[in-house]
Design a protein around this motif. Structure first.
Motif, PDB file in Angstrom:
ATOM      1  N   MET A  87       0.857  -1.183   0.000  1.00  9.96           N
ATOM      2  CA  MET A  87       0.000   0.000   0.000  1.00  9.96           C
ATOM      3  C   MET A  87       0.889   1.227   0.000  1.00  9.96           C
ATOM      4  N   LYS A  88       0.800   2.025  -1.045  1.00  6.12           N
ATOM      5  CA  LYS A  88       1.718   3.147  -1.229  1.00  6.12           C
ATOM      6  C   LYS A  88       1.182   4.477  -0.735  1.00  6.12           C
ATOM      7  N   GLY A  89      -0.138   4.624  -0.668  1.00 10.20           N
ATOM      8  CA  GLY A  89      -0.679   5.888  -0.197  1.00 10.20           C
ATOM      9  C   GLY A  89      -2.191   5.928  -0.216  1.00 10.20           C
ATOM     10  N   LEU A  90      -2.707   7.035   0.284  1.00  8.98           N
ATOM     11  CA  LEU A  90      -4.147   7.226   0.396  1.00  8.98           C
ATOM     12  C   LEU A  90      -4.512   8.580  -0.182  1.00  8.98           C
ATOM     13  N   GLU A  91      -5.672   8.624  -0.838  1.00  6.84           N
ATOM     14  CA  GLU A  91      -6.179   9.848  -1.460  1.00  6.84           C
ATOM     15  C   GLU A  91      -7.605  10.080  -0.992  1.00  6.84           C
ATOM     16  N   LEU A  92      -7.957  11.318  -0.789  1.00 10.05           N
ATOM     17  CA  LEU A  92      -9.338  11.678  -0.478  1.00 10.05           C
ATOM     18  C   LEU A  92      -9.801  12.698  -1.511  1.00 10.05           C
ATOM     19  N   PHE A  93     -10.900  12.381  -2.173  1.00 10.80           N
ATOM     20  CA  PHE A  93     -11.497  13.273  -3.155  1.00 10.80           C
ATOM     21  C   PHE A  93     -12.796  13.803  -2.558  1.00 10.80           C
ATOM     22  N   PHE A  94     -12.773  15.057  -2.122  1.00  3.50           N
ATOM     23  CA  PHE A  94     -13.965  15.709  -1.587  1.00  3.50           C
ATOM     24  C   PHE A  94     -14.766  16.174  -2.795  1.00  3.50           C
ATOM     25  N   THR A  95     -15.976  15.660  -2.933  1.00  5.03           N
ATOM     26  CA  THR A  95     -16.771  15.945  -4.130  1.00  5.03           C
ATOM     27  C   THR A  95     -17.459  17.294  -4.024  1.00  5.03           C
ATOM     28  N   ASP A  96     -17.973  17.756  -5.160  1.00  4.52           N
ATOM     29  CA  ASP A  96     -18.696  19.027  -5.204  1.00  4.52           C
ATOM     30  C   ASP A  96     -20.154  18.878  -4.788  1.00  4.52           C
ATOM     31  N   ASP A  97     -20.530  17.649  -4.373  1.00  5.58           N
ATOM     32  CA  ASP A  97     -21.925  17.410  -3.977  1.00  5.58           C
ATOM     33  C   ASP A  97     -22.031  16.662  -2.637  1.00  5.58           C
ATOM     34  N   LYS A  98     -21.125  17.002  -1.713  1.00  8.15           N
ATOM     35  CA  LYS A  98     -21.186  16.609  -0.304  1.00  8.15           C
ATOM     36  C   LYS A  98     -20.718  15.189   0.018  1.00  8.15           C
ATOM     37  N   TYR A  99     -20.139  14.491  -0.929  1.00  6.44           N
ATOM     38  CA  TYR A  99     -19.661  13.134  -0.676  1.00  6.44           C
ATOM     39  C   TYR A  99     -18.144  13.110  -0.562  1.00  6.44           C
ATOM     40  N   LEU A 100     -17.634  11.927  -0.278  1.00  3.74           N
ATOM     41  CA  LEU A 100     -16.206  11.704  -0.175  1.00  3.74           C
ATOM     42  C   LEU A 100     -15.860  10.440  -0.955  1.00  3.74           C
ATOM     43  N   ILE A 101     -14.848  10.530  -1.784  1.00  5.14           N
ATOM     44  CA  ILE A 101     -14.328   9.360  -2.486  1.00  5.14           C
ATOM     45  C   ILE A 101     -12.988   9.037  -1.840  1.00  5.14           C
ATOM     46  N   CYS A 102     -12.909   7.844  -1.289  1.00  2.19           N
ATOM     47  CA  CYS A 102     -11.697   7.399  -0.620  1.00  2.19           C
ATOM     48  C   CYS A 102     -10.904   6.541  -1.588  1.00  2.19           C
ATOM     49  N   GLY A 103      -9.618   6.805  -1.670  1.00  2.00           N
ATOM     50  CA  GLY A 103      -8.781   6.070  -2.605  1.00  2.00           C
ATOM     51  C   GLY A 103      -7.509   5.553  -1.964  1.00  2.00           C
ATOM     52  N   ILE A 104      -7.111   4.383  -2.426  1.00  3.45           N
ATOM     53  CA  ILE A 104      -5.836   3.793  -2.023  1.00  3.45           C
ATOM     54  C   ILE A 104      -5.073   3.503  -3.288  1.00  3.45           C
ATOM     55  N   TYR A 105      -3.799   3.852  -3.327  1.00  2.38           N
ATOM     56  CA  TYR A 105      -2.978   3.412  -4.446  1.00  2.38           C
ATOM     57  C   TYR A 105      -1.964   2.411  -3.911  1.00  2.38           C
ATOM     58  N   CYS A 106      -1.830   1.318  -4.663  1.00  2.00           N
ATOM     59  CA  CYS A 106      -1.032   0.193  -4.187  1.00  2.00           C
ATOM     60  C   CYS A 106      -0.305  -0.478  -5.348  1.00  2.00           C
ATOM     61  N   ALA A 135      -8.970   1.222 -10.769  1.00  2.00           N
ATOM     62  CA  ALA A 135      -8.391   1.760 -12.000  1.00  2.00           C
ATOM     63  C   ALA A 135      -6.878   1.600 -11.901  1.00  2.00           C
ATOM     64  N   TYR A 136      -6.203   1.992 -12.952  1.00  2.25           N
ATOM     65  CA  TYR A 136      -4.747   1.889 -12.975  1.00  2.25           C
ATOM     66  C   TYR A 136      -4.174   3.224 -13.436  1.00  2.25           C
ATOM     67  N   GLU A 137      -3.569   3.929 -12.465  1.00  5.54           N
ATOM     68  CA  GLU A 137      -2.947   5.230 -12.739  1.00  5.54           C
ATOM     69  C   GLU A 137      -3.951   6.242 -13.299  1.00  5.54           C
ATOM     70  N   GLU A 138      -5.160   6.253 -12.745  1.00  2.00           N
ATOM     71  CA  GLU A 138      -6.203   7.196 -13.174  1.00  2.00           C
ATOM     72  C   GLU A 138      -6.801   7.866 -11.945  1.00  2.00           C
ATOM     73  N   PRO A 139      -6.773   9.196 -11.872  1.00  2.00           N
ATOM     74  CA  PRO A 139      -7.400   9.863 -10.726  1.00  2.00           C
ATOM     75  C   PRO A 139      -8.919   9.756 -10.785  1.00  2.00           C
ATOM     76  N   SER A 140      -9.519   9.931  -9.644  1.00  2.29           N
ATOM     77  CA  SER A 140     -10.979   9.882  -9.559  1.00  2.29           C
ATOM     78  C   SER A 140     -11.595  11.213  -9.993  1.00  2.29           C
ATOM     79  N   VAL A 141     -12.887  11.176 -10.197  1.00  2.00           N
ATOM     80  CA  VAL A 141     -13.671  12.381 -10.457  1.00  2.00           C
ATOM     81  C   VAL A 141     -14.019  13.030  -9.121  1.00  2.00           C
ATOM     82  N   HIS A 142     -14.681  14.186  -9.148  1.00  2.00           N
ATOM     83  CA  HIS A 142     -15.070  14.897  -7.934  1.00  2.00           C
ATOM     84  C   HIS A 142     -16.586  15.102  -7.852  1.00  2.00           C
ATOM     85  N   ASN A 143     -17.350  14.125  -8.321  1.00  2.00           N
ATOM     86  CA  ASN A 143     -18.801  14.224  -8.289  1.00  2.00           C
ATOM     87  C   ASN A 143     -19.370  12.823  -8.095  1.00  2.00           C
TER      88      ASN A 143
END
Length: 173
Positions: A87-106, A135-143
């Motif tokens: 596990m190399k790291g963690l990402e948090l994508f705070f969306t523009d519509d009140k949600y949270l997308i949690c991400g792990i890159y490994c 996904a593979y080397e692709e950032p998430s959206v924010h919605n």
């Protein structure tokens, strides 16, 4: 051809959508996956990457608190895992519509997906969500609506077979 059990030179991204956009949950998530985490930014401007920010936050903790109060601001926070694990790291994508997308890159042994499958399951469990994809080397959206569509297509395409074929065709022999 690479051995199916070799670590590849790129990362898998595991993403899960949750309605738990609150400070206590985020700290619990960070402590679970990256207890020795390192922030990957020196400061956090709002809007992100703005030349004329309305806020400049000093650290990730301040940013988390701000983004949990201001639930329609989109932003991304990144942490690196300094521990020598898959596990190399963690990402948090705070969306523009009140949600949270949690991400792990490994790491990944793609086409063997055991590493990312394991982290994806853990992430879905802690987020208490079935909405997600790998996904593979692709950032998430924010919605959240866009995210749900991507997750549905990923499920329908049996883990995005087109993307897998692309990656396999571009692997070095």
């Amino acid at each position: 051809m690479k051995n199916k059990d070799e670590i590849q030179g790129y990362y898998a991204d595991c993403y899960v959508l949750t309605g738990k956009r609150n400070y206590d949950f985020i700290i619990q998530l960070l402590d679970y996956f990256t207890p020795n985490r390192r922030e990957l930014a020196d400061e956090y401007e709002v809007p992100q990457y703005s030349d004329n920010p309305i806020e400049i936050l000093k650290n990730a903790d301040e940013a988390i608190k701000y983004l949990c109060k201001n639930k329609e601001i989109k932003h991304t926070l990144y942490w690196e895992n300094p521990d020598k694990t898959e596990m190399k790291g963690l990402e948090l994508f705070f969306t523009d519509d009140k949600y949270l997308i949690c991400g792990i890159y490994c790491d990944t042994k793609f086409p063997n997906t055991e590493i990312e499958d394991n982290y994806f399951k853990k992430l879905k469990d802690i987020c208490e969500s079935e909405q997600g994809y790998i996904a593979y080397e692709e950032p998430s959206v924010h919605n959240s609506k866009e995210f749900i569509e991507i997750a549905k297509n990923w499920e329908l395409n049996n883990r995005n077979e087109d993307h897998k074929k692309f990656l396999l065709n571009n692997q070095k022999d």
